[in-house]
Write a protein that holds these residues in place. Structure first.
Motif, mmCIF file in Angstrom:
data_model
loop_
_atom_site.group_PDB
_atom_site.id
_atom_site.type_symbol
_atom_site.label_atom_id
_atom_site.label_comp_id
_atom_site.label_asym_id
_atom_site.label_seq_id
_atom_site.Cartn_x
_atom_site.Cartn_y
_atom_site.Cartn_z
ATOM 1 N N ILE A 78 53.385 51.423 30.143
ATOM 2 C CA ILE A 78 54.575 51.939 29.468
ATOM 3 C C ILE A 78 54.256 53.238 28.715
ATOM 4 C CG2 ILE A 78 55.618 49.643 29.249
ATOM 5 C CD1 ILE A 78 54.751 49.579 26.337
ATOM 6 N N GLN A 79 52.956 53.563 28.654
ATOM 7 C CA GLN A 79 52.548 54.819 28.017
ATOM 8 C C GLN A 79 51.172 55.207 28.532
ATOM 9 O OE1 GLN A 79 50.579 55.593 24.047
ATOM 10 N NE2 GLN A 79 52.705 55.859 23.388
ATOM 11 N N PHE A 80 50.942 56.533 28.665
ATOM 12 C CA PHE A 80 49.624 57.021 29.083
ATOM 13 C C PHE A 80 49.160 58.113 28.131
ATOM 14 C CE2 PHE A 80 46.620 59.814 31.127
ATOM 15 C CZ PHE A 80 45.805 58.959 31.852
ATOM 16 N N ARG A 81 47.876 58.043 27.759
ATOM 17 C CA ARG A 81 47.268 59.108 26.952
ATOM 18 C C ARG A 81 45.856 59.370 27.452
ATOM 19 N NH1 ARG A 81 46.518 57.567 21.392
ATOM 20 N NH2 ARG A 81 46.305 59.778 20.906
ATOM 21 N N MET A 82 45.496 60.644 27.556
ATOM 22 C CA MET A 82 44.112 61.019 27.835
ATOM 23 C C MET A 82 43.454 61.304 26.495
ATOM 24 S SD MET A 82 41.838 61.376 30.253
ATOM 25 C CE MET A 82 42.646 61.762 31.816
ATOM 26 N N LEU A 83 42.553 60.429 26.082
ATOM 27 C CA LEU A 83 41.909 60.562 24.782
ATOM 28 C C LEU A 83 40.812 61.628 24.829
ATOM 29 C CD1 LEU A 83 41.472 56.769 23.896
ATOM 30 C CD2 LEU A 83 43.462 58.237 23.531
#
Length: 623
Positions: A78-83
């Motif tokens: 439901i959400q994507f982040r590249m840390l």
């Protein structure tokens, strides 16, 4: 009830069990998955998320080899982040917030689509062992099922004991019974075992929270995905998470329950995860800190259930409730269930071979938390490797092992079987000495051909890899051949604080500057046209950029890896008697005798073995 004798039986339906069963079945083994509850396959027992620092690299490696966790994550996030985007590419780590219910549902569908995989619902209470080799399992209702190999992926269920304040009750997780019987049987076979602890925070009703008092944590503007396969697509819409903080008031309330905390009153004696401490641990160890972050994470697209990340606790439920009500945005909070701690049995992983097969019993494999690890991703990669090796052992295909310079998976397994672990093991980028080689963006380059060669990754995945590599090479050739005039590029350079040029310079030379990114050069018409005309994706141009900027570092790491590989070729005879070598240190002799390393390189990494011990071994072996 079942199809006679199986090639592989997998015990447990968590992340390790799912990957193990899928791998063995896809590769052609007649496989049975036995679990206590078929309705809880692939449950996200803790936070509803996949990936993160180093864990994201592992998940991409699982996908590159032909595992399924990456595809399942892409279909249900439901959400994507590249840390860590602000750091170098070796630190970039993908993370997805998942829909907990859909994640489990997709896994169930994926497993049921495999014709070689059967299912059986029951508790495995014992093993069938014949002549030092595993021959099947015994279940709670008295069924005996024969198999050529068995993989145990029992998670936190082996003699699981849940702690909530001063209350204790048996269970593998909230609402589910513990697994009994296996530990004493394995102990009778000669296995060492111990106890570990983990914990989980409260789940609350999102409708009772005031998000206006919190900081919004949105997903990436241009979200990516985990799987290298074209069968999944990046998200078009995302759900936000939120951040709030504890306070001194919250800390004082929590301290009111310390005398009833199993962490401090002696009820819990086992070790918990160092890098995922409970909230009571945080305020006790970091007494000078005024506040701690709380991540407010939705559990899916449609549910109102919220995971309170950062508030893991086993304090009494009344203290949990009172303290949370003092957190900004939680003033009217309603609980779905309180947090709790759980103790469970594990088996020190120094009792395993590189394939995750046990040294004591032929054909028996351990994967996941039974080995002292923590985390979905760590479990999934162990399950994958155990499934691959169990299949290959039955089919006499040889061992499949990854080195420390080939994958984070190789680092994890090497750490476990050479050093063991006295606390739940979690992967970090700092554990890998070849981080620039083991990036998340190149996991397919490193591993997909290997996955294809062993019959796990499909031919379509190999074709996609070759297509990607071809485009990256074409782009690199373009950048090496095409120059840019000062008048075209100086405005870009000056705007980025990079020195201007006085004569024509190749594009790869411009891109090698630390201040300049590929997107800056897209303002240059010829490059922009080339990218568009050739359909080069963001993933492809990012990889080309990394190779240009970091080629020197990459070459240096490869050189160091090759030097160490010379040591890894020196094998130690099986069953070697280290007591014969009088010059070994006492601790070194003891550790080497217990671990029985297969190579000099493996011996080097054992805690307590000194460089002088290694020199003694090398002298003995004529090196």
């Amino acid at each position: 009830m079942t199809r006679g004798e199986y090639d592989v039986i997998v015990v447990g339906g968590g992340h390790a069990g799912c990957e193990a069963a899928a791998a063995a079945a896809k590769m052609g083994s007649k496989t049975l998955l036995v679990t206590m509850n078929l309705q809880t396959i692939a449950q996200m027992s803790c936070n509803p998320a996949m990936g993160g620092v180093a864990k994201g690299q592992i998940l991409r490696e699982v996908d590159a080899l032909g595992g399924m966790s990456g595809i399942i994550t892409d279909k249900t996030m439901i959400q994507f982040r590249m840390l860590n985007r602000s750091k170098g590419p070796a630190m970039w780590s993908p993370r997805a917030q998942s829909d907990r219910m859909r994640f489990a549902e997709e896994w169930r569908w994926a497993l049921e689509s495999l014709p070689n995989l059967d299912f059986f619902q029951d508790m495995v209470t014992g093993l069938i062992v014949e002549g030092g080799r595993v021959a099947g399992v015994k279940t709670g209702i008295g069924v005996e099922i024969k198999a050529k190999s068995v993989i145990l992926t029992n998670g936190t269920f082996l003699n699981g004991l849940i702690h909530l304040g001063e209350k204790q009750f048996g269970g593998g997780r909230a609402g589910e019974r513990a697994s009994t019987g296996l530990t004493p049987e394995l102990a009778a076979l000669g296995f060492e075992y111990g106890r570990m602890k983990t914990g989980t925070p409260p789940r609350v009703d999102g409708r009772s929270l005031d998000y206006s008092k919190m900081e919004e944590q949105a997903g990436d503007e241009r979200p990516e995905k985990f799987s290298f396969s074209s069968q999944t697509k990046p998200l078009e819409t995302q759900r936000s998470c939120h951040i709030t903080y504890t306070s001194n008031e919250v800390h004082e309330i929590l301290k009111e329950g310390f005398d009833r905390s199993p962490m401090f009153n002696g009820q819990i004696e086992s070790t918990g995860p160092r890098y995922c401490p409970s909230i009571e641990d945080k305020i006790n160890k970091f007494a000078g800190k005024d506040r701690h972050q709380i991540f407010v994470e939705p559990e899916g697209w449609k549910t109102c259930e919220v995971y309170v990340n950062g508030f893991s606790t086993s304090l009494p439920e009344d203290i949990q409730f009172k303290a949370l009500k003092s957190v900004a945005g939680f003033e009217n909070v309603r609980f779905f269930r309180p947090g709790y701690a759980i103790e469970y049995d594990y088996f020190p992983p120094t009792q395993l071979k590189y394939t995750l097969e046990t040294k004591l019993i032929d054909g028996l494999y351990f994967a996941g938390q039974i080995n002292g690890t923590t985390g979905y991703e760590e479990a999934a990669c162990q399950g994958l490797m155990a499934g691959i090796n169990a299949h290959r052992k039955v089919q006499e295909g040889g061992e499949f092992v990854l080195g420390r310079d080939e994958a984070y998976i190789g680092v994890l397994i090497d750490d476990l079987i050479t050093k063991g672990t006295e606390e739940p093991y979690r992967m970090f980028t700092s554990r890998a000495e070849y981080r620039i080689l083991l990036r998340q963006d190149n996991a397919d380059e490193r591993l997909t051909r290997k996955g294809f060669d062993i019959g796990l990754a499909e031919v379509s995945r190999l074709a996609e890899l070759e297509g990607k590599q071809s485009k990256v090479e074409e782009l690199n050739r373009f950048l090496e051949k095409h120059g840019v005039e000062p008048m075209d590029v100086n405005p870009i350079l000056e705007s980025k604080g990079s020195s201007s040029i006085k004569q024509k310079l190749r594009l790869d030379g411009i891109l090698s500057r630390p201040q300049i990114e590929f997107t800056d050069l897209m303002e240059y018409g010829e490059l922009s046209n080339f990218v568009l005309d050739n359909g080069i994706t963001r993933e492809e141009w990012e990889q080309a950029e990394i190779k240009i900027k970091y080629q020197g570092y990459i070459n240096k790491e490869k050189e160091n890896a090759e030097k160490l590989s010379r040591l890894s070729d020196i094998r130690i005879p099986e069953g070697f008697d280290y007591k014969r070598l009088k010059s070994l240190s006492y601790e070194g002799c003891e550790k080497l005798s217990r671990v029985q390393p297969q190579t000099i390189e493996q011996a080097k990494k054992i805690s307590g073995v000194t460089p002088s011990d290694i020199s003694v071994l090398l002298v003995y072996m004529g090196r």
